[in-house]
Design a protein around this motif. Structure first.
Motif, PDB file in Angstrom:
ATOM      1  N   ARG A   1       0.936  -1.353   0.184  1.00 33.11           N
ATOM      2  CA  ARG A   1      -0.489  -0.113  -0.306  1.00 33.11           C
ATOM      3  C   ARG A   1       1.184   1.323  -0.118  1.00 33.11           C
ATOM      4  O   ARG A   1       2.208   0.909   1.011  1.00 33.11           O
ATOM      5  N   PRO A   2       0.600   2.312  -0.740  1.00 32.89           N
ATOM      6  CA  PRO A   2       1.800   3.700  -0.713  1.00 32.89           C
ATOM      7  C   PRO A   2       0.905   4.765   0.466  1.00 32.89           C
ATOM      8  O   PRO A   2      -0.277   4.063   1.172  1.00 32.89           O
ATOM      9  N   GLY A   3       1.636   5.523   0.420  1.00 28.04           N
ATOM     10  CA  GLY A   3       1.636   5.909   1.911  1.00 28.04           C
ATOM     11  C   GLY A   3       1.460   5.784   3.240  1.00 28.04           C
ATOM     12  O   GLY A   3       2.099   4.870   3.095  1.00 28.04           O
ATOM     13  N   HIS A   4       1.182   6.448   4.274  1.00 30.56           N
ATOM     14  CA  HIS A   4       1.801   6.129   5.524  1.00 30.56           C
ATOM     15  C   HIS A   4       0.283   5.143   5.545  1.00 30.56           C
ATOM     16  O   HIS A   4      -0.926   4.857   6.290  1.00 30.56           O
ATOM     17  N   SER A   5       0.916   3.986   6.688  1.00 31.31           N
ATOM     18  CA  SER A   5      -0.301   2.805   6.952  1.00 31.31           C
ATOM     19  C   SER A   5       0.444   2.329   8.692  1.00 31.31           C
ATOM     20  O   SER A   5       1.898   2.763   8.881  1.00 31.31           O
ATOM     21  N   VAL A   6      -0.606   2.143   9.294  1.00 31.38           N
ATOM     22  CA  VAL A   6      -0.325   2.044  10.984  1.00 31.38           C
ATOM     23  C   VAL A   6      -0.790   0.704  10.681  1.00 31.38           C
ATOM     24  O   VAL A   6      -1.471   0.471  10.645  1.00 31.38           O
ATOM     25  N   ALA A   7       0.131  -0.115  11.643  1.00 33.53           N
ATOM     26  CA  ALA A   7      -0.274  -1.550  12.377  1.00 33.53           C
ATOM     27  C   ALA A   7      -0.931  -1.818  13.037  1.00 33.53           C
ATOM     28  O   ALA A   7       0.406  -1.613  13.979  1.00 33.53           O
ATOM     29  N   VAL A   8      -1.009  -2.330  14.145  1.00 31.80           N
ATOM     30  CA  VAL A   8      -1.396  -2.081  15.804  1.00 31.80           C
ATOM     31  C   VAL A   8      -1.386  -4.073  15.507  1.00 31.80           C
ATOM     32  O   VAL A   8      -1.465  -4.895  15.343  1.00 31.80           O
ATOM     33  N   VAL A   9       0.194  -4.385  16.761  1.00 29.87           N
ATOM     34  CA  VAL A   9       0.163  -5.982  16.824  1.00 29.87           C
ATOM     35  C   VAL A   9       0.241  -5.882  17.649  1.00 29.87           C
ATOM     36  O   VAL A   9       0.590  -6.573  19.148  1.00 29.87           O
ATOM     37  N   ALA A  10      -1.040  -6.654  18.452  1.00 29.13           N
ATOM     38  CA  ALA A  10      -1.559  -7.305  19.292  1.00 29.13           C
ATOM     39  C   ALA A  10      -1.178  -7.958  20.807  1.00 29.13           C
ATOM     40  O   ALA A  10      -2.056  -8.816  21.784  1.00 29.13           O
ATOM     41  N   ASP A  11      -0.389  -8.826  20.443  1.00 29.50           N
ATOM     42  CA  ASP A  11      -0.346 -10.243  20.482  1.00 29.50           C
ATOM     43  C   ASP A  11       0.223  -9.721  22.197  1.00 29.50           C
ATOM     44  O   ASP A  11       0.850 -11.547  22.330  1.00 29.50           O
ATOM     45  N   LEU A  12       0.956  -9.420  21.685  1.00 33.33           N
ATOM     46  CA  LEU A  12       1.665  -9.467  23.563  1.00 33.33           C
ATOM     47  C   LEU A  12       0.774  -8.618  24.698  1.00 33.33           C
ATOM     48  O   LEU A  12       1.433  -8.863  25.805  1.00 33.33           O
ATOM     49  N   ILE A  13       0.068  -8.358  24.022  1.00 36.14           N
ATOM     50  CA  ILE A  13      -1.021  -7.857  25.351  1.00 36.14           C
ATOM     51  C   ILE A  13      -1.164  -8.717  26.669  1.00 36.14           C
ATOM     52  O   ILE A  13      -0.830  -8.579  27.896  1.00 36.14           O
ATOM     53  N   ALA A  14      -2.119  -9.890  26.136  1.00 40.98           N
ATOM     54  CA  ALA A  14      -2.170 -10.254  26.736  1.00 40.98           C
ATOM     55  C   ALA A  14      -0.670 -10.755  27.507  1.00 40.98           C
ATOM     56  O   ALA A  14      -1.379 -11.114  29.280  1.00 40.98           O
ATOM     57  N   PRO A  15       0.284 -11.931  26.970  1.00 35.96           N
ATOM     58  CA  PRO A  15       1.288 -12.319  28.506  1.00 35.96           C
ATOM     59  C   PRO A  15       2.050 -11.038  29.083  1.00 35.96           C
ATOM     60  O   PRO A  15       2.173 -10.910  30.146  1.00 35.96           O
ATOM     61  N   GLY A  16       1.396  -9.552  28.513  1.00 33.51           N
ATOM     62  CA  GLY A  16       2.588  -9.076  29.624  1.00 33.51           C
ATOM     63  C   GLY A  16       1.976  -8.271  30.565  1.00 33.51           C
ATOM     64  O   GLY A  16       1.813  -8.051  31.555  1.00 33.51           O
ATOM     65  N   GLN A  17       0.094  -8.475  30.511  1.00 39.47           N
ATOM     66  CA  GLN A  17      -0.426  -8.296  30.954  1.00 39.47           C
ATOM     67  C   GLN A  17      -0.683  -9.115  32.412  1.00 39.47           C
ATOM     68  O   GLN A  17      -0.754  -8.598  33.588  1.00 39.47           O
ATOM     69  N   ALA A  18      -0.224 -10.562  31.894  1.00 44.47           N
ATOM     70  CA  ALA A  18      -0.085 -11.278  33.238  1.00 44.47           C
ATOM     71  C   ALA A  18       1.289 -12.644  33.364  1.00 44.47           C
ATOM     72  O   ALA A  18       1.058 -13.055  34.420  1.00 44.47           O
TER      73      ALA A  18
END
Length: 349
Positions: free
Chosen positions: A264-281
Motif C-alpha cells: 500500500r502506498p502512503g502511511h499505514s499504521v499496524a497494531v500487533v496486539a499479541d503481547l498484551i495478554a502475556p504482558g498483562q499476566a
C-alpha cells in the motif's frame, strides 16, 4: 513513498524484568531498528489514567481526540468502532459507549475484572445473554446494539460525562478503583446490578460452567463518544487483539500481514496486539515467544524493505502500563554501521 508505523503494545518490559528478559530474547531485526535509529523519544504516562498508553496513542493517531489532551474520562473510541461495524448512522446520533460482556472474579481482598480474552464467548451464548439484557436497557431509553459476541454498544446520552476505564487498564487491578465515576454513576451501577442478577441464573452460564468456562456475570462499559467521524486518518491494520480493536481497521486489514502494508502506498499504521495478554499476566516465556514471532514476521520484512528502499521510514511505538517509546528508523540510519544492533532502548523505558 510508503511509511509504516508498527505499534507493539506491551513490548516494553517492566524495568525490574528487562535485563533478564532481554538476555533471553532473540530479536535481531528489532535490534537493528532500535539500535540504528534516526529519532527516539520516551513518553511518560500517568498511572491513574483510565486508558493505557497504547490506547491513548491510538485515539490520537486516528484523530479522535485533539492533542494534547488528558484521558481521565477515557478514550472516545465507541463511534469509530461502530463505524467499523457498519453502524455509522446510529453512531452519528447521541452518545454511545462500548459494552463488553465480562467476568468479575472475587479474591480474598478485592474484586477484579478478568481478562476478557479468557471468556471465549461464542455467537449463540452472546446472543442469548444480549436478548435477555436488551429489554432492561430499552426500558430506560438506552438502545443496546449487538455487533460481535464480545462487542456491544449502548446509547446513553445522559451518561456523556461518565468517566470510564478501558478493560485492559482495569484487568488484574482492584475493581473498586476503576468503577465509572460521575453524576450518573449510581444509575450505571443500579442497571449493572440488575443485569448481574439476571445473568447469574441464566442457563447460558450454567452450561458454560459445566464446560469449564468462566461465567458471564457482568459487563464493562467504556470508550464513550459523541464525536463525528474524523476528516482524515491513516490506514489502520490490526493483527490479533479484541473485537473493538479489530473494528477500527478496514475489514480486509483485521488480520493483516506485513505484505499487505508493503503493497500500500502512503502511511499505514499496524497494531500487533499479541503481547498484551502475556504482558498483562506476566507470562514471560509466552511474551518472549510472541515477540520473537513478531520480530520474524513483522520487523524482519520491514527492515528488509527499509534497506532496499521500498519503505521510506519505519516508526515503532512500543509501550507498557506507564510509558510508550517512539523510535524512527530510515534507510540512512541503517547505514550507520558503527552503531551495533541492540535492544538497549527497551531497558531505558
Amino acid at each position: 513513498m510508503t511509511d509504516i508505523t508498527l505499534a507493539l503494545p506491551f513490548a516494553l518490559p517492566p524495568a525490574e524484568m528487562a535485563p533478564h528478559l532481554l538476555r533471553a530474547l532473540q530479536a535481531p531485526a528489532l535490534a537493528a531498528l532500535l539500535g540504528r535509529h534516526s529519532q527516539q523519544q520516551l513518553h511518560s504516562f500517568t498511572q491513574h489514567s483510565r486508558v493505557l498508553p497504547h490506547e491513548a496513542w491510538l485515539a490520537r493517531t486516528l484523530d479522535l481526540v485533539p492533542s494534547p489532551i488528558t484521558f481521565q474520562t477515557g478514550a472516545p473510541l465507541a463511534g469509530a468502532c461502530m463505524r467499523g461495524c457498519g453502524l455509522s448512522a446510529q453512531a452519528a446520533a447521541g452518545h454511545w459507549l462500548i459494552l463488553q460482556p465480562a467476568h468479575i472474579q472475587v479474591s480474598s481482598t478485592h474484586p477484579s475484572l478478568a481478562d476478557p480474552r479468557a471468556l471465549q464467548l461464542d455467537e449463540a451464548d452472546a446472543r442469548a445473554l444480549y436478548d435477555a439484557a436488551r429489554p432492561y436497557f430499552e426500558e430506560l431509553g438506552k438502545p443496546l446494539l449487538f455487533a460481535a459476541p464480545g462487542l456491544w454498544f449502548v446509547r446513553a446520552d445522559d451518561w456523556a460525562e461518565l468517566a470510564t476505564a478501558s478493560p485492559d487498564s482495569v484487568v488484574n487491578q482492584n475493581l473498586g478503583d476503576w468503577l465509572p465515576e460521575g453524576d450518573r454513576a449510581r444509575d450505571y451501577r443500579r442497571l449493572q446490578n440488575e443485569i448481574q442478577m439476571l445473568w447469574h441464573q441464566h442457563p447460558v452460564n450454567a452450561a458454560r460452567e459445566a464446560r469449564g468456562l468462566p461465567s458471564v456475570n457482568s459487563y464493562w462499559c467504556w470508550g464513550g463518544s459523541s464525536n463525528a467521524a474524523p476528516a482524515s486518518a491513516p490506514t489502520l491494520a490490526v493483527s490479533g487483539g479484541p473485537s473493538w480493536l479489530q473494528a477500527l481497521a478496514a475489514p480486509e486489514l483485521r488480520q493483516a500481514s506485513v505484505d499487505q502494508l508493503l503493497a500500500r502506498p502512503g502511511h499505514s499504521v499496524a497494531v500487533v496486539a499479541d503481547l498484551i495478554a502475556p504482558g498483562q499476566a506476566s507470562e514471560w516465556a509466552e511474551w518472549i515467544a510472541a515477540l520473537q514471532h513478531i520480530d520474524q514476521h513483522w520487523c524482519a520484512p520491514l527492515l528488509a524493505a527499509l534497506k532496499d528502499g521500498r519503505v521510506g521510514r519505519v516508526h515503532l511505538m512500543l509501550s507498557h502500563r506507564e510509558s510508550w517509546l517512539e523510535v524512527i528508523s530510515t534507510k540512512m540510519a541503517q547505514r550507520k554501521f558503527w552503531r551495533q544492533p541492540n535492544l538497549n532502548l527497551l531497558k531505558q523505558a
